[in-house]
Design a protein around this motif. Sequence first.
Motif, PDB file in Angstrom:
ATOM      1  N   SER A  49      76.400 -36.871 -30.972  1.00  0.00           N
ATOM      2  CA  SER A  49      77.624 -37.551 -31.386  1.00  0.00           C
ATOM      3  C   SER A  49      78.112 -37.036 -32.738  1.00  0.00           C
ATOM      4  N   GLN A  50      79.422 -36.920 -32.868  1.00  0.00           N
ATOM      5  CA  GLN A  50      80.009 -36.469 -34.128  1.00  0.00           C
ATOM      6  C   GLN A  50      79.856 -37.498 -35.238  1.00  0.00           C
ATOM      7  N   LYS A  51      79.530 -38.753 -34.880  1.00  0.00           N
ATOM      8  CA  LYS A  51      79.340 -39.779 -35.907  1.00  0.00           C
ATOM      9  C   LYS A  51      77.989 -39.668 -36.603  1.00  0.00           C
ATOM     10  N   ILE A  52      77.127 -38.799 -36.117  1.00  0.00           N
ATOM     11  CA  ILE A  52      75.857 -38.525 -36.808  1.00  0.00           C
ATOM     12  C   ILE A  52      76.109 -37.373 -37.775  1.00  0.00           C
ATOM     13  N   TYR A  53      76.185 -37.685 -39.063  1.00  0.00           N
ATOM     14  CA  TYR A  53      76.612 -36.705 -40.056  1.00  0.00           C
ATOM     15  C   TYR A  53      75.438 -35.946 -40.683  1.00  0.00           C
ATOM     16  N   ASP A  54      74.250 -36.528 -40.651  1.00  0.00           N
ATOM     17  CA  ASP A  54      73.082 -35.871 -41.255  1.00  0.00           C
ATOM     18  C   ASP A  54      72.725 -34.628 -40.437  1.00  0.00           C
ATOM     19  N   GLU A  55      72.793 -33.461 -41.061  1.00  0.00           N
ATOM     20  CA  GLU A  55      72.573 -32.214 -40.342  1.00  0.00           C
ATOM     21  C   GLU A  55      71.138 -32.087 -39.859  1.00  0.00           C
ATOM     22  N   SER A  56      70.181 -32.546 -40.659  1.00  0.00           N
ATOM     23  CA  SER A  56      68.782 -32.477 -40.228  1.00  0.00           C
ATOM     24  C   SER A  56      68.537 -33.369 -39.012  1.00  0.00           C
ATOM     25  N   GLU A  57      69.185 -34.538 -38.975  1.00  0.00           N
ATOM     26  CA  GLU A  57      69.062 -35.428 -37.821  1.00  0.00           C
ATOM     27  C   GLU A  57      69.684 -34.799 -36.586  1.00  0.00           C
ATOM     28  N   ARG A  58      70.806 -34.117 -36.753  1.00  0.00           N
ATOM     29  CA  ARG A  58      71.470 -33.462 -35.626  1.00  0.00           C
ATOM     30  C   ARG A  58      70.601 -32.332 -35.061  1.00  0.00           C
ATOM     31  N   VAL A  59      70.002 -31.554 -35.951  1.00  0.00           N
ATOM     32  CA  VAL A  59      69.135 -30.465 -35.509  1.00  0.00           C
ATOM     33  C   VAL A  59      67.920 -31.014 -34.751  1.00  0.00           C
ATOM     34  N   PHE A  60      67.344 -32.105 -35.281  1.00  0.00           N
ATOM     35  CA  PHE A  60      66.174 -32.694 -34.626  1.00  0.00           C
ATOM     36  C   PHE A  60      66.532 -33.215 -33.240  1.00  0.00           C
ATOM     37  N   LEU A  61      67.648 -33.954 -33.117  1.00  0.00           N
ATOM     38  CA  LEU A  61      68.027 -34.519 -31.823  1.00  0.00           C
ATOM     39  C   LEU A  61      68.365 -33.428 -30.817  1.00  0.00           C
ATOM     40  N   ASP A 110      75.670 -42.232 -31.343  1.00  0.00           N
ATOM     41  CA  ASP A 110      75.403 -42.475 -32.761  1.00  0.00           C
ATOM     42  C   ASP A 110      74.359 -43.572 -32.957  1.00  0.00           C
ATOM     43  N   SER A 111      74.151 -44.428 -31.950  1.00  0.00           N
ATOM     44  CA  SER A 111      73.129 -45.477 -32.052  1.00  0.00           C
ATOM     45  C   SER A 111      71.713 -44.926 -31.942  1.00  0.00           C
ATOM     46  N   SER A 112      71.545 -43.644 -31.610  1.00  0.00           N
ATOM     47  CA  SER A 112      70.207 -43.057 -31.463  1.00  0.00           C
ATOM     48  C   SER A 112      69.591 -42.655 -32.791  1.00  0.00           C
ATOM     49  N   ARG A 113      70.315 -42.818 -33.877  1.00  0.00           N
ATOM     50  CA  ARG A 113      69.762 -42.463 -35.196  1.00  0.00           C
ATOM     51  C   ARG A 113      68.576 -43.360 -35.540  1.00  0.00           C
ATOM     52  N   GLY A 114      67.457 -42.728 -35.891  1.00  0.00           N
ATOM     53  CA  GLY A 114      66.276 -43.471 -36.322  1.00  0.00           C
ATOM     54  C   GLY A 114      65.498 -44.152 -35.215  1.00  0.00           C
ATOM     55  N   ILE A 115      65.854 -43.938 -33.968  1.00  0.00           N
ATOM     56  CA  ILE A 115      65.155 -44.567 -32.844  1.00  0.00           C
ATOM     57  C   ILE A 115      63.917 -43.741 -32.498  1.00  0.00           C
ATOM     58  N   LYS A 116      62.849 -44.421 -32.147  1.00  0.00           N
ATOM     59  CA  LYS A 116      61.597 -43.735 -31.826  1.00  0.00           C
ATOM     60  C   LYS A 116      61.762 -42.858 -30.584  1.00  0.00           C
ATOM     61  N   GLU A 117      61.022 -41.747 -30.582  1.00  0.00           N
ATOM     62  CA  GLU A 117      61.111 -40.801 -29.467  1.00  0.00           C
ATOM     63  C   GLU A 117      60.689 -41.435 -28.146  1.00  0.00           C
ATOM     64  N   LYS A 118      59.716 -42.335 -28.197  1.00  0.00           N
ATOM     65  CA  LYS A 118      59.234 -42.984 -26.982  1.00  0.00           C
ATOM     66  C   LYS A 118      60.344 -43.797 -26.323  1.00  0.00           C
ATOM     67  N   VAL A 119      61.146 -44.484 -27.136  1.00  0.00           N
ATOM     68  CA  VAL A 119      62.241 -45.298 -26.599  1.00  0.00           C
ATOM     69  C   VAL A 119      63.293 -44.405 -25.942  1.00  0.00           C
ATOM     70  N   LEU A 120      63.607 -43.267 -26.571  1.00  0.00           N
ATOM     71  CA  LEU A 120      64.589 -42.341 -26.008  1.00  0.00           C
ATOM     72  C   LEU A 120      64.115 -41.765 -24.682  1.00  0.00           C
ATOM     73  N   ILE A 121      62.831 -41.447 -24.604  1.00  0.00           N
ATOM     74  CA  ILE A 121      62.287 -40.899 -23.354  1.00  0.00           C
ATOM     75  C   ILE A 121      62.329 -41.951 -22.241  1.00  0.00           C
ATOM     76  N   GLU A 122      62.005 -43.200 -22.575  1.00  0.00           N
ATOM     77  CA  GLU A 122      62.043 -44.265 -21.575  1.00  0.00           C
ATOM     78  C   GLU A 122      63.462 -44.480 -21.051  1.00  0.00           C
ATOM     79  N   GLU A 123      64.445 -44.449 -21.943  1.00  0.00           N
ATOM     80  CA  GLU A 123      65.819 -44.642 -21.482  1.00  0.00           C
ATOM     81  C   GLU A 123      66.278 -43.466 -20.626  1.00  0.00           C
ATOM     82  N   LEU A 124      65.902 -42.249 -20.993  1.00  0.00           N
ATOM     83  CA  LEU A 124      66.254 -41.088 -20.191  1.00  0.00           C
ATOM     84  C   LEU A 124      65.633 -41.180 -18.798  1.00  0.00           C
ATOM     85  N   SER A 125      64.404 -41.640 -18.728  1.00  0.00           N
ATOM     86  CA  SER A 125      63.745 -41.797 -17.433  1.00  0.00           C
ATOM     87  C   SER A 125      64.454 -42.850 -16.588  1.00  0.00           C
TER      88      SER A 125
END
Length: 479
Positions: free
Chosen positions: A133-145, A163-178
């Motif tokens: 998302s373009q609303k995530i302005y932190d470049e390091s966060e964008r590279v990581f995601l 933009d709501s994915s900022r700071g969310i644990k990787e496990k939660v993101l994987i569960e939602e993707l699944s």
Amino acid sequence: MIKKIIISHFNNIAAIIENSKIQELIVINNTYQVNDIYIGTVQKIFTSINAAFVKLNYHDKSGFIHVNDLKYINPRVDLHLRSITDALAIRQKLLVQIIKEPTKSKGPRLTTNIHLSGQYLVLMPFNNKVCVSQKIYDESERVFLRAFGILIKPSNTGILFKDSSRGIKEKVLIEELSSLRKQWDFIEKSSITTICPSLINYNDDLIRKILIDYLDREVDLIVADSVKSLQRLYEYLQLRYDQMYKSQIRLQLYEENTCILEAFRVNSTIFEILKIKIELDSGIYIFIESSEALTIIDVNSGSFNQNLNSYDSILQTNCLAASEIAYQLQVRNINGIIIIDFIDMKTQKDQLKLIDHLSKVLKDDRARPEIVQLSELGLVELTRRRRGQSLKEIFGSSEGTERDKQQDQNSMSVSHQKNLTMAVQDINATFFNKRFRQLLKVRNSMECNVKRHFSPLAHRYIIPLQLYHSMIDNQLAIL
């Protein structure tokens, strides 16, 4: 700032309240909602406009699809698709998704670029890209995601990090993707076995819509009139959020016998929204007229009079009106082209001050309004992205019909009174003709220190979810 979410489970309506003022209303309709997925058949093809009508069911209007919205139909013609006949034929089956809800005279707008949205991710089954998302302005966060998305995404499938994915644990993101992937697998199988045309995937769940689109870390309190709704919210917070945020947000069951929409003035707000004329405490009044093509807003000074010179008074009047207009656009969910006729200002400096103030008050709008220009006639032109039907389209449909019948009569006041009466009857039918099977009588958690204890999460995986919720309701009713 205190931000609350009021949920009426029985009416399928929710309200976002900030500082004791309703900011946005969420209404779930029964047919043709954005993101619904259908398997349809091509009914008509118009080569002159490169568009087609797709039959989605046997009762409502057909959907409209343009050649620019035809994606991933055939890899051989996608890159050089110029004519719609190269991709579609009469009676051809087509998997489509609604991107724009219907109006009074038009059917829904469709696309073949299917996407499934969660709270943090958007799954794009036909797109092999990773987007942030373009609303995530932190470049390091964008590279990581972006790097994380390349690792977890399924083959030949794209994902978008919201933009709501900022700071969310990787496990939660994987569960939602699944979860989104399983949902798409079900849609694929259903599109093959289901009789055409028919609805394959829809979302009439108010709680899920709130969780995906409206629940953020600024929410302090959620009030609902259903134990089942609170149970789902509680489980979601336990699974998805950290301990600090879970302790910050409070869940409250509405206990009174009167409708929750009356208690928080939601119904009276809708009555006011259906009115054309808005009177402010300062004496300023505003007229808002919406049509199929555009919305016109007219500002009048009324009895507003400050002990300043005329130029400062006009600028202050326009700025007060601009703040109210920004609020009305959001709560009425007015979309499309909007033209505002402010009180004429003589100097260009005052005009620039007004435009700057208007852009500031529109900044927090989720629909991202864009100011196009200030015309030579002093009209401010702006556009607002469509986010579902406006409240006038939902509740005030009879108003336009009655006005069309009365347009040949001379008395406009009598016509307006009839229109308002018909609109009120429609709202009464929606809000107050509900028959509740039981009245929820639970002590108000805001007035006493009694805490509500929900059942452990482990039980929901032992028995079916609907049976589990019904058991919880019965236990609390007995208590």
